[in-house]
Design a protein around this motif. Sequence first.
Motif, PDB file in Angstrom:
ATOM      1  N   ARG A 132       0.793  -1.238  -0.004  1.00 25.11           N
ATOM      2  CA  ARG A 132       0.029   0.075  -0.027  1.00 25.11           C
ATOM      3  C   ARG A 132       1.044   1.207  -0.048  1.00 25.11           C
ATOM      4  O   ARG A 132       1.708   1.297   0.919  1.00 25.11           O
ATOM      5  N   GLY A 133       0.628   2.032  -0.968  1.00 24.43           N
ATOM      6  CA  GLY A 133       1.628   3.284  -1.245  1.00 24.43           C
ATOM      7  C   GLY A 133       2.949   3.162  -1.982  1.00 24.43           C
ATOM      8  O   GLY A 133       3.603   3.913  -2.234  1.00 24.43           O
ATOM      9  N   HIS A 134       3.044   1.816  -2.099  1.00 22.46           N
ATOM     10  CA  HIS A 134       4.474   1.357  -3.120  1.00 22.46           C
ATOM     11  C   HIS A 134       4.065   0.275  -3.951  1.00 22.46           C
ATOM     12  O   HIS A 134       4.386  -0.777  -3.991  1.00 22.46           O
ATOM     13  N   PRO A 135       3.453   1.073  -5.108  1.00 20.09           N
ATOM     14  CA  PRO A 135       3.174   0.069  -6.052  1.00 20.09           C
ATOM     15  C   PRO A 135       4.398  -0.578  -6.802  1.00 20.09           C
ATOM     16  O   PRO A 135       5.468  -0.091  -6.730  1.00 20.09           O
ATOM     17  N   VAL A 136       3.921  -1.639  -7.629  1.00 23.60           N
ATOM     18  CA  VAL A 136       5.073  -2.523  -8.225  1.00 23.60           C
ATOM     19  C   VAL A 136       5.655  -1.715  -9.180  1.00 23.60           C
ATOM     20  O   VAL A 136       6.742  -1.874  -9.700  1.00 23.60           O
ATOM     21  N   ALA A 171      -0.442  -5.087 -12.982  1.00 23.25           N
ATOM     22  CA  ALA A 171       0.478  -4.186 -13.154  1.00 23.25           C
ATOM     23  C   ALA A 171       1.795  -4.967 -13.380  1.00 23.25           C
ATOM     24  O   ALA A 171       2.836  -4.896 -14.100  1.00 23.25           O
ATOM     25  N   ALA A 172       2.045  -5.977 -12.441  1.00 22.31           N
ATOM     26  CA  ALA A 172       3.254  -7.102 -12.404  1.00 22.31           C
ATOM     27  C   ALA A 172       3.341  -7.683 -13.410  1.00 22.31           C
ATOM     28  O   ALA A 172       4.193  -7.812 -14.302  1.00 22.31           O
ATOM     29  N   LEU A 173       1.976  -8.221 -14.263  1.00 22.75           N
ATOM     30  CA  LEU A 173       2.333  -8.969 -15.388  1.00 22.75           C
ATOM     31  C   LEU A 173       2.736  -7.908 -16.645  1.00 22.75           C
ATOM     32  O   LEU A 173       3.324  -8.375 -17.020  1.00 22.75           O
ATOM     33  N   GLY A 174       2.107  -6.916 -16.407  1.00 23.66           N
ATOM     34  CA  GLY A 174       2.648  -5.859 -17.539  1.00 23.66           C
ATOM     35  C   GLY A 174       4.097  -5.711 -17.333  1.00 23.66           C
ATOM     36  O   GLY A 174       4.925  -5.287 -18.427  1.00 23.66           O
ATOM     37  N   ASP A 202      17.765  -8.190 -17.781  1.00 26.91           N
ATOM     38  CA  ASP A 202      19.155  -8.086 -18.673  1.00 26.91           C
ATOM     39  C   ASP A 202      20.007  -9.139 -17.992  1.00 26.91           C
ATOM     40  O   ASP A 202      21.009  -9.498 -18.903  1.00 26.91           O
ATOM     41  N   ALA A 203      20.107  -9.548 -16.842  1.00 24.35           N
ATOM     42  CA  ALA A 203      21.013 -10.328 -16.047  1.00 24.35           C
ATOM     43  C   ALA A 203      20.542 -11.858 -16.423  1.00 24.35           C
ATOM     44  O   ALA A 203      21.599 -12.429 -15.693  1.00 24.35           O
ATOM     45  N   GLY A 204      19.616 -12.039 -16.773  1.00 29.22           N
ATOM     46  CA  GLY A 204      18.822 -13.570 -17.046  1.00 29.22           C
ATOM     47  C   GLY A 204      18.302 -13.911 -15.826  1.00 29.22           C
ATOM     48  O   GLY A 204      18.027 -15.037 -15.905  1.00 29.22           O
ATOM     49  N   LEU A 205      18.031 -12.987 -14.988  1.00 26.44           N
ATOM     50  CA  LEU A 205      17.176 -13.353 -13.677  1.00 26.44           C
ATOM     51  C   LEU A 205      15.878 -13.415 -14.030  1.00 26.44           C
ATOM     52  O   LEU A 205      15.164 -12.641 -14.722  1.00 26.44           O
ATOM     53  N   GLY A 206      14.940 -13.990 -13.037  1.00 23.60           N
ATOM     54  CA  GLY A 206      13.590 -14.002 -12.944  1.00 23.60           C
ATOM     55  C   GLY A 206      13.153 -12.975 -12.232  1.00 23.60           C
ATOM     56  O   GLY A 206      13.925 -12.309 -11.476  1.00 23.60           O
ATOM     57  N   VAL A 207      11.938 -12.635 -12.390  1.00 26.75           N
ATOM     58  CA  VAL A 207      11.022 -11.429 -11.565  1.00 26.75           C
ATOM     59  C   VAL A 207      10.110 -11.924 -10.847  1.00 26.75           C
ATOM     60  O   VAL A 207       8.829 -12.452 -11.517  1.00 26.75           O
ATOM     61  N   VAL A 208       9.909 -11.972  -9.491  1.00 24.93           N
ATOM     62  CA  VAL A 208       8.872 -12.329  -8.813  1.00 24.93           C
ATOM     63  C   VAL A 208       8.345 -11.559  -7.851  1.00 24.93           C
ATOM     64  O   VAL A 208       8.453 -11.759  -6.454  1.00 24.93           O
ATOM     65  N   PRO A 209       7.812 -10.626  -8.070  1.00 29.28           N
ATOM     66  CA  PRO A 209       7.227  -9.497  -6.797  1.00 29.28           C
ATOM     67  C   PRO A 209       6.256 -10.042  -6.200  1.00 29.28           C
ATOM     68  O   PRO A 209       5.216 -10.910  -6.580  1.00 29.28           O
ATOM     69  N   HIS A 210       6.102  -9.527  -4.894  1.00 31.27           N
ATOM     70  CA  HIS A 210       4.797  -9.731  -4.156  1.00 31.27           C
ATOM     71  C   HIS A 210       3.726  -8.560  -4.632  1.00 31.27           C
ATOM     72  O   HIS A 210       4.040  -7.567  -4.841  1.00 31.27           O
ATOM     73  N   ALA A 211       2.567  -9.189  -5.067  1.00 32.98           N
ATOM     74  CA  ALA A 211       1.648  -8.422  -5.510  1.00 32.98           C
ATOM     75  C   ALA A 211       0.155  -8.866  -5.280  1.00 32.98           C
ATOM     76  O   ALA A 211       0.295 -10.148  -5.358  1.00 32.98           O
ATOM     77  N   GLU A 216      -4.287 -17.439 -19.052  1.00 27.87           N
ATOM     78  CA  GLU A 216      -4.038 -17.433 -20.575  1.00 27.87           C
ATOM     79  C   GLU A 216      -2.107 -17.221 -20.518  1.00 27.87           C
ATOM     80  O   GLU A 216      -1.706 -18.085 -21.338  1.00 27.87           O
ATOM     81  N   ARG A 217      -1.766 -16.889 -19.654  1.00 27.51           N
ATOM     82  CA  ARG A 217      -0.169 -16.514 -19.726  1.00 27.51           C
ATOM     83  C   ARG A 217       0.498 -17.737 -18.927  1.00 27.51           C
ATOM     84  O   ARG A 217       1.674 -17.849 -18.874  1.00 27.51           O
ATOM     85  N   GLY A 218      -0.412 -18.450 -18.049  1.00 20.78           N
ATOM     86  CA  GLY A 218       0.379 -19.558 -17.224  1.00 20.78           C
ATOM     87  C   GLY A 218       1.292 -18.923 -16.315  1.00 20.78           C
ATOM     88  O   GLY A 218       2.419 -19.603 -15.755  1.00 20.78           O
ATOM     89  N   VAL A 219       1.049 -17.734 -15.748  1.00 18.31           N
ATOM     90  CA  VAL A 219       1.901 -17.367 -14.818  1.00 18.31           C
ATOM     91  C   VAL A 219       1.472 -17.627 -13.546  1.00 18.31           C
ATOM     92  O   VAL A 219       0.304 -17.751 -12.837  1.00 18.31           O
ATOM     93  N   CYS A 220       2.476 -18.198 -12.718  1.00 17.44           N
ATOM     94  CA  CYS A 220       1.903 -18.879 -11.333  1.00 17.44           C
ATOM     95  C   CYS A 220       1.757 -17.999 -10.280  1.00 17.44           C
ATOM     96  O   CYS A 220       2.707 -17.014 -10.048  1.00 17.44           O
TER      97      CYS A 220
END
Length: 337
Positions: free
Chosen positions: A170-174, A206-209, A186-195, A233-237
Amino acid sequence: MTAAPSRRFAALPKAHLHVHLEAAVRESTLRQWCDDDEVPVPPLVTYPDFTEFLDAYGLLIALLRTPERIERLLDEVVADAAAQGVVALEFATIPERSAAFPGGATAADAALECLLSAAADAGRRHGVWTGAIVSIDRSAGPEHALESARLAARWADSGVVALGLVADERGHPVSGAAEAFAVARDAGLGVVPHAGELAGPAEVCAALGLGADRIQHGVRAVEDPAVLELLAERGVCLDVCPTSNVVLGVYPSLGEHPLPHLLDAGVRCSLGADDPVLFGVDVVEEYARAHEQMGLSEARLTEVARASLEVSFAPADVTAPALTALAQWASATDPPV
Ligand code: ADE
Ligand code: ZN
């Protein structure tokens, strides 16, 4: 002898993808360290609000004030994971906040090196693959976010698998972490935010975006059918932690938790314990509660475990044999316990 139904899930091969390292400490170890340091034990399991929960988590971080404690923590966490049928463990941590290596950004490399080395050693000892998710504290400002991403990138080939984003949404959007995510990618890492934990479905969207590979929690996507559809649709877990959500007041009870609805909508979900010692659960208990209190059948929970393995950043030589063992677990009429 037949195992208690709850512990039967310990034999189900799985990846544990949503767990904060410092909060996976054994309660006995926590009590011993507090005793040794003559500090009170942090509150466990009941929190008046999210801020007080984060304060308790901060006290756990503060206890890790020597490399020896970090090594013991990793050894015990990984041993416990092995006993819980976890073949791949992705743990979140904020190296910049290390009490053993204080001093901000420069010390963070030393903290991470210590942690990754302890994780690799423990992984070899206990037969569990480990990957670190370097996490941004979303309340700590843009410089910390970028520094965390650069730190993660420097250790991308040495045990860091992804960049995370934690603390109060709250107050700190993704969107505030967009640049940091680009550095990680760019470093080949995954991105896995809390959202979609404390904030609504727009944050999941927004996280999907921003190209999230997985979303930690994400449960409030259930409030918007369009977001559910996009996830499916995107299969994002979604790495879902039902007990955490109940303890922190996101839902009143496990019976009212949306996990069954998310699965019905075709959204891939894994199960995690989030902060085990602070919520009084491990990942096996999360499976058991999903079965006993949320009405999910063993077949559906097998699908959850399968998703966890498929979306993990662990290599195929870890996940492929586990998927085979999982199929055996599922097809056995009287599965081994
Ligand atoms: N850090 C530790 N646990 C967390 C949670 N459930 N949400 C956000 N940040 C966290
Ligand atoms: Zn979490």
